[in-house]
Design an enzyme around this catalytic site. Structure first.
Site, mmCIF file in Angstrom:
data_model
loop_
_atom_site.group_PDB
_atom_site.id
_atom_site.type_symbol
_atom_site.label_atom_id
_atom_site.label_comp_id
_atom_site.label_asym_id
_atom_site.label_seq_id
_atom_site.Cartn_x
_atom_site.Cartn_y
_atom_site.Cartn_z
ATOM 1 N N GLU A 11 87.153 6.781 91.950
ATOM 2 C CA GLU A 11 86.265 6.677 90.580
ATOM 3 C C GLU A 11 86.380 7.925 89.790
ATOM 4 O OE1 GLU A 11 82.401 6.109 92.414
ATOM 5 O OE2 GLU A 11 83.037 4.282 93.262
ATOM 6 N N ARG A 67 80.616 18.038 92.301
ATOM 7 C CA ARG A 67 79.713 18.359 93.265
ATOM 8 C C ARG A 67 80.106 17.722 94.693
ATOM 9 N NH1 ARG A 67 75.228 14.257 90.846
ATOM 10 N NH2 ARG A 67 75.844 15.478 88.877
ATOM 11 N N HIS A 100 79.547 11.271 99.895
ATOM 12 C CA HIS A 100 78.459 11.871 100.800
ATOM 13 C C HIS A 100 78.829 12.836 101.953
ATOM 14 C CE1 HIS A 100 75.979 10.924 97.389
ATOM 15 N NE2 HIS A 100 75.998 9.529 97.495
ATOM 16 N N GLU A 106 84.187 -3.931 88.196
ATOM 17 C CA GLU A 106 83.101 -3.654 89.369
ATOM 18 C C GLU A 106 81.663 -3.661 88.564
ATOM 19 O OE1 GLU A 106 83.791 -0.531 91.879
ATOM 20 O OE2 GLU A 106 81.841 -0.274 92.426
ATOM 21 N N THR A 124 75.661 7.918 89.522
ATOM 22 C CA THR A 124 75.935 7.128 88.370
ATOM 23 C C THR A 124 75.027 6.208 87.997
ATOM 24 O OG1 THR A 124 78.221 7.063 89.545
ATOM 25 C CG2 THR A 124 77.919 5.529 87.445
ATOM 26 N N ASN A 158 82.709 4.270 100.342
ATOM 27 C CA ASN A 158 82.775 5.352 99.738
ATOM 28 C C ASN A 158 82.086 6.521 100.412
ATOM 29 O OD1 ASN A 158 81.635 7.539 98.018
ATOM 30 N ND2 ASN A 158 81.675 6.124 96.094
ATOM 31 N N ARG A 167 84.239 14.185 90.497
ATOM 32 C CA ARG A 167 83.371 14.304 89.274
ATOM 33 C C ARG A 167 83.866 15.694 88.684
ATOM 34 N NH1 ARG A 167 77.943 11.441 89.391
ATOM 35 N NH2 ARG A 167 77.544 12.829 87.663
ATOM 36 N N HIS A 186 84.772 9.669 94.222
ATOM 37 C CA HIS A 186 84.555 9.898 93.090
ATOM 38 C C HIS A 186 84.817 11.237 92.754
ATOM 39 C CE1 HIS A 186 81.605 9.383 89.638
ATOM 40 N NE2 HIS A 186 82.443 10.266 89.036
ATOM 41 N N HIS A 218 77.299 -0.218 94.379
ATOM 42 C CA HIS A 218 75.881 0.910 93.880
ATOM 43 C C HIS A 218 74.611 0.162 94.395
ATOM 44 C CE1 HIS A 218 74.083 4.098 92.027
ATOM 45 N NE2 HIS A 218 75.154 4.569 91.773
HETATM 46 N N1 PXP Z 1 80.581 2.040 92.974
HETATM 47 C C1 PXP Z 1 80.757 3.164 91.974
HETATM 48 C C2 PXP Z 1 81.548 2.852 90.696
HETATM 49 C C3 PXP Z 1 79.747 4.146 92.152
HETATM 50 O O1 PXP Z 1 79.867 5.051 91.240
HETATM 51 C C4 PXP Z 1 79.277 4.445 93.400
HETATM 52 C C5 PXP Z 1 78.567 5.646 93.794
HETATM 53 O O2 PXP Z 1 79.430 6.793 93.528
HETATM 54 C C6 PXP Z 1 79.210 3.452 94.498
HETATM 55 C C7 PXP Z 1 80.151 2.317 94.103
HETATM 56 C C8 PXP Z 1 78.705 3.393 95.803
HETATM 57 O O3 PXP Z 1 77.380 3.543 95.597
HETATM 58 P P1 PXP Z 1 76.268 3.615 96.785
HETATM 59 O O4 PXP Z 1 76.802 5.222 97.341
HETATM 60 O O5 PXP Z 1 74.900 3.540 96.314
HETATM 61 O O6 PXP Z 1 76.665 2.715 97.979
#
Ligand code: PXP
Length: 247
Positions: free
Chosen positions: A70, A49, A10, A151, A101, A7, A45, A43, A191
Site C-alpha cells: 500500500e 511510522r 502494526h 479495494e 487511512t 496487514n 508511509r 503500507h 479497513h
Molecule cells: N486496506 C487498506 C488500503 C489500508 O490502508 C488498511 C490499513 O492500513 C487496511 C486495509 C487494513 O485495515 P485494518 O488495519 O483496519 O484492518
C-alpha cells in the site's frame, strides 16, 4: 474462497515504539503464512511510522505468497515500489496527521497524480489496485485509469452504528462490487474489518480478497499470530456462500 491478505503494519508499530529490532515484521509474515494468509500487506508511509524500507526489501525476498504494497503516489515511494516490484501495489490517500487511512482515494480529484503512478507501476509489471469508496463514479474512473483491481474501503461500513446504517453501507458495497465486476475489475475490500463484521462481507458475491490488519494483530497479541490468522480464515470460510452441490 476469498483470499485473506494480512496487514502486518502494526507489528512494526510495536517495534517502532522502541525503535528497536523486535517484533520483526519478517517473522510475523512467516507466522501469518503458516496460519493460512494468502497474502501479506504492508503500507510504506511517507513518515515511516511503522513499516521501514528495510522491511519492504526483506519481505520481498522472503514472502512466499502475494505481497501487496500500500502506498501513496509520492515519487520517493513510487521509486521504491518500482525497484521492489511487489505482486500488487494499492494506491491509498495519505495525510501526515491521520491515525490511519481515512476514506478512499478520490481517483477523480487526484487524476493528475494517480494516472501517472498507475501507468508507471503497470509498465513495471505490477498489478495495480486503487483504494476507493464504494461509489460508482469512482469505480468508473478506476477503470478509465487502467487499474486491475479496486479495494473498497470498509471503514464507513465498520464504523456504521445501528442496523439501518449498517445495511445501507452493505448495500453500497454490494452495488459497487457488482458494478466493478461488470467492468472486469477485481474487487478487494479492507479497513476496520474484524472477526464479527467480516461475516456479511464474505457473503457479497464477487469479492475476491480482504485485507485485514488491526483486528488480527490485536488478537495475535493475546493468542499468537498463526492462531489469530487461522481463526479469521475459519470465520471467512464458515460464512462464505457454499457452492451449490451437483445433482
Ligand atoms: N486496506 C487498506 C488500503 C489500508 O490502508 C488498511 C490499513 O492500513 C487496511 C486495509 C487494513 O485495515 P485494518 O488495519 O483496519 O484492518
Amino acid at each position: 474462497m476469498i483470499r485473506l491478505g494480512v496487514n502486518i503494519d502494526h507489528v512494526a508499530t510495536i517495534r517502532q515504539a522502541r525503535r528497536g529490532r523486535e517484533p520483526d515484521p519478517v517473522a510475523a509474515a512467516v507466522l501469518a503464512v503458516l496460519g493460512g494468509a494468502d497474502g501479506i500487506t504492508i503500507h510504506l508511509r511517507e513518515d515511516r511510522r511503522h513499516i521501514q524500507d528495510r522491511d519492504v526489501y526483506l519481505l520481498r525476498e522472503t514472502v512466499t505468497v502475494r505481497l501487496n504494497l500500500e502506498m501513496a503516489a509520492y515519487d520517493e515511494i513510487l521509486a521504491i515500489a518500482l525497484k521492489v516490484k511487489p505482486d500488487e501495489a494499492t494506491l491509498v490517500p495519505e495525510k501526515r496527521q491521520e491515525v490511519t487511512t481515512e476514506g478512499g482515494l478520490d481517483v477523480i480529484a487526484t487524476e493528475s497524480a494517480t494516472r501517472p503512478a498507475v501507468d508507471r507501476l503497470k509498465a513495471a509489471g505490477i498489478h495495480v489496485s486503487l483504494f476507493i469508496d464504494p461509489d460508482l463514479a469512482q469505480v468508473d474512473q478506476a477503470k478509465r485509469l487502467g487499474a486491475d483491481a479496486i479495494e473498497f474501503q470498509t471503514a464507513s461500513y465498520s464504523e456504521a452504528v445501528g442496523a439501518v446504517a449498517v445495511a445501507a453501507e452493505l448495500a453500497k458495497l454490494e452495488q459497487a462490487t457488482a458494478h466493478a465486476r461488470g467492468l472486469g475489475l477485481h474487487v478487494h475490500m479492507g479497513h476496520g474489518l474484524n472477526y464479527q463484521n467480516v461475516k456479511p462481507i464474505v457473503r457479497i458475491a464477487g469479492v475476491e480478497e480482504l485485507n485485514i490488519g488491526h483486528s488480527i494483530v490485536s488478537r495475535a497479541v493475546l493468542v499468537g499470530l498463526d492462531r489469530a490468522v487461522r481463526e479469521m480464515k475459519q470465520v471467512m470460510q464458515e460464512h462464505y456462500p457454499n457452492p451449490r452441490k451437483p445433482g
